[in-house]
Design an enzyme around this catalytic site. Structure first.
Site, PDB file in Angstrom:
ATOM      1  N   SER A 255       0.851  -1.190   0.000  1.00 20.83           N
ATOM      2  CA  SER A 255       0.000   0.000   0.000  1.00 20.83           C
ATOM      3  C   SER A 255       0.884   1.236   0.000  1.00 20.83           C
ATOM      4  O   SER A 255       2.107   1.138   0.099  1.00 20.83           O
ATOM      5  CB  SER A 255      -0.910   0.006   1.225  1.00 20.83           C
ATOM      6  OG  SER A 255      -0.123   0.254   2.370  1.00 20.83           O
ATOM      7  N   LYS A 256       0.217   2.395  -0.046  1.00 20.53           N
ATOM      8  CA  LYS A 256       0.939   3.668  -0.119  1.00 20.53           C
ATOM      9  C   LYS A 256       1.967   3.835   0.994  1.00 20.53           C
ATOM     10  O   LYS A 256       2.964   4.518   0.812  1.00 20.53           O
ATOM     11  CB  LYS A 256      -0.061   4.812  -0.040  1.00 20.53           C
ATOM     12  CG  LYS A 256      -0.568   5.218  -1.400  1.00 20.53           C
ATOM     13  CD  LYS A 256      -1.258   6.554  -1.312  1.00 20.53           C
ATOM     14  CE  LYS A 256      -1.856   6.897  -2.660  1.00 20.53           C
ATOM     15  NZ  LYS A 256      -3.132   7.538  -2.559  1.00 20.53           N
ATOM     16  N   ARG A 257       1.690   3.232   2.150  1.00 15.86           N
ATOM     17  CA  ARG A 257       2.628   3.426   3.263  1.00 15.86           C
ATOM     18  C   ARG A 257       4.002   2.828   2.957  1.00 15.86           C
ATOM     19  O   ARG A 257       4.979   3.114   3.633  1.00 15.86           O
ATOM     20  CB  ARG A 257       2.055   2.877   4.569  1.00 15.86           C
ATOM     21  CG  ARG A 257       1.572   1.446   4.467  1.00 15.86           C
ATOM     22  CD  ARG A 257       0.984   1.028   5.769  1.00 15.86           C
ATOM     23  NE  ARG A 257       2.003   1.121   6.812  1.00 15.86           N
ATOM     24  CZ  ARG A 257       2.033   0.377   7.890  1.00 15.86           C
ATOM     25  NH1 ARG A 257       1.089  -0.506   8.076  1.00 15.86           N
ATOM     26  NH2 ARG A 257       2.984   0.500   8.782  1.00 15.86           N
ATOM     27  N   GLY A 259       5.479   3.311   0.072  1.00 14.27           N
ATOM     28  CA  GLY A 259       6.139   4.186  -0.914  1.00 14.27           C
ATOM     29  C   GLY A 259       5.272   4.315  -2.147  1.00 14.27           C
ATOM     30  O   GLY A 259       4.054   4.110  -2.080  1.00 14.27           O
TER      31      GLY A 259
END
Ligand code: GLU
Length: 483
Positions: A255-257, A259
């Site tokens: 996920s976005k966390r 990168g």
């Protein structure tokens, strides 16, 4: 018997950026079709209007275009199975839902939102409680007449099991009792994904359904729909999860966390489409041979479903960097210049520099274009020097020798009229021989004085040429003042 032509589809919901997982689904679908001379179809699944995101469809086209995936049929180049956008197929779904209502494989459900919500609030909620499953025909007629809002649900058998064999995960069996009477058509008249994907895959002649493994356990209920319609089921190819690495070494769904995880984010960071698609191919598949660099055309020739694994793939930025640096190395100088120039310009405060020269020093020294800023930031500012930097065993530089070299080089450089790479080099070479030291003993302290760093793209004379006479002298003077 003639073998059926393979037809695969990529069926994105336009809800945002094209995530790496979506790109892999598109790629594998494309490769499965193309490796057997089949057709690859694009279908836009926009029936969830609440999640529709402006511009998302363009991003899908743009991404496929950049990586070279060509759709044989789709909204822009319709074949004979259109329309290829689900919101333009509402009548088709309605007619098919009607068929299921008539055959008894689906039923009207008039339960209110509040009632469904209260069911969900129950700790033991195990899906819709089938309250409307056996309403009398007269009651249904009355409710329809009174325009009571309704959804259409699938009438899933209450007994028995449903099984299928997935090409990657093998045999999957689900007890029918555990399958919810899922909604096929929502109150707004739009079909759910669960219904539309089945209708469309059949009508579009899809032979291989390629998608993420999150749909694996729903597939039995889709197969029940195929059975209700008496349709031939497609082959299923569910793809393994893609995980991201957390800082503590553990992994979880990418996920976005973790990168940048969308194609656009990655290209904005300077990753190359060819490198991204090459790396993405390895997220769940591996070739027979021990080789890693494959163009899209190469992948078509070596790809096979048998070599897709079911264990989750871990997205590794280091590995992506490696792929990207390999692609950069393979690039011609001109292409590299064109791609790096915007990053070089953005990184520098002044536009007086020779961008081509700077760019030529960066090739082979970066694994992606976003590293350029950090590599050339020293050109903007003459940094504070740490004395230790001037001490270097390899070049036989010490504090004393460095001081001498800097002072002498100031005098020499000042006098050079044509401040070119060659003349600067010749003069510094002469200084080294006059001082009776190696050329590196002269170059090292000057390079440190110009950059404040022990490693720079390009050597001392490159930096002198890039910075020019005035700025070079200013920096050397500043360094001398520090001793
Ligand atoms: N529209 C679905 C999604 O974007 C596609 C799933 C499928 O390929 O069937 O997740």
């Amino acid at each position: 018997m003639q073998k059926k032509q393979v037809r695969t589809r990529y069926a994105p919901s336009p809800t945002g950026n094209m995530h790496i997982g979506n790109l892999r689904t598109a790629l594998y679908g494309y490769l499965i079709a193309k490796s057997s001379g089949g057709k690859f179809i694009l279908r836009i699944e926009d029936t969830d209007q609440s999640r529709f995101c402006e511009g998302a469809v363009d991003l899908i086209y743009d991404t496929l275009d950049k990586v070279g995936i060509v759709c044989d049929e789709g909204p822009k180049n319709p074949g004979k199975f259109g329309p290829y956008v689900q919101s333009e197929r509402l009548d088709i779904y309605r007619n098919h839902a009607k068929k299921l209502l008539d055959s008894g494989d689906a039923y009207y459900c008039f339960c209110t939102e509040e009632r469904l919500q209260s069911l969900k609030n129950d700790d033991e909620f195990a899906g819709y409680d089938r309250r409307c499953r056996n309403l009398s025909p007269s009651l249904i007629k009355k409710k329809l007449h009174d325009r009571v809002p309704y959804v259409i649900r699938q009438r899933v058998p209450l007994e028995g099991y449903t099984s299928f064999v997935d090409s990657v995960y093998g045999s999957v069996t689900i007890c029918n009792k555990e399958i919810e009477d899922q909604i096929l058509v929502k109150a707004d008249g739009y079909p759910t994904y669960n219904f539309a994907n089945v209708v469309d895959d059949h009508l579009m002649g899809i032979t291989h359904v390629v998608r993420g493994c999150e749909y694996l356990t729903s597939t039995p209920k889709y197969n029940l729909l195929y059975e209700s319609f008496n349709w031939e089921k497609p082959l299923y190819v569910h793809l393994p999860l893609i995980l991201g690495k957390n800082k503590d070494g553990s992994t979880e769904k990418l996920s976005k966390r973790h990168g940048a995880v969308s194609f656009k984010d990655l290209t904005d960071l300077g990753y190359l489409p060819g490198a991204i698609i090459n790396y993405v191919a390895f997220l769940g598949w591996c070739p027979v041979e021990n080789r890693e660099i494959f163009s899209l055309e190469d992948l078509v020739t070596v790809f096979s479903v048998e070599r897709i694994g079911k264990s989750p793939a871990v997205f590794d930025y280091d590995k992506l960097n490696w792929f990207n640096s390999e692609y950069i190395k393979l690039m011609s100088d001109d292409v590299f210049y064109n791609l790096s120039e915007p990053f070089v310009k953005k990184a520098l405060k002044s536009s007086d520099y020779n961008f081509r020269k700077i760019s030529s020093l960066l090739k082979g020294r970066i694994s992606n274009f976003s590293e350029i800023k950090e590599k050339i930031d020293f050109l903007n500012e003459c940094c504070d020097y740490s004395k230790e930097l001037f001490i270097n065993k390899k070049s036989k530089s010490g504090l004393e020798s460095s001081q001498i070299v800097l002072k002498k080089s100031m005098d020499i450089l000042e006098k050079i009229e044509n401040f070119s790479h060659e003349s600067v080099f010749d003069n510094l070479k002469k200084l080294a021989s006059d001082l009776g030291v190696k050329i590196n003993t002269v170059m090292w302290p000057i390079r440190v004085a110009l950059s404040g760093l022990s490693a720079t793209p390009g050597g001392c004379t490159d930096l002198l040429e890039i910075l020019g006479k005035d700025e070079s002298l200013r920096r050397i003077k500043k360094a001398i003042g520090m001793f």
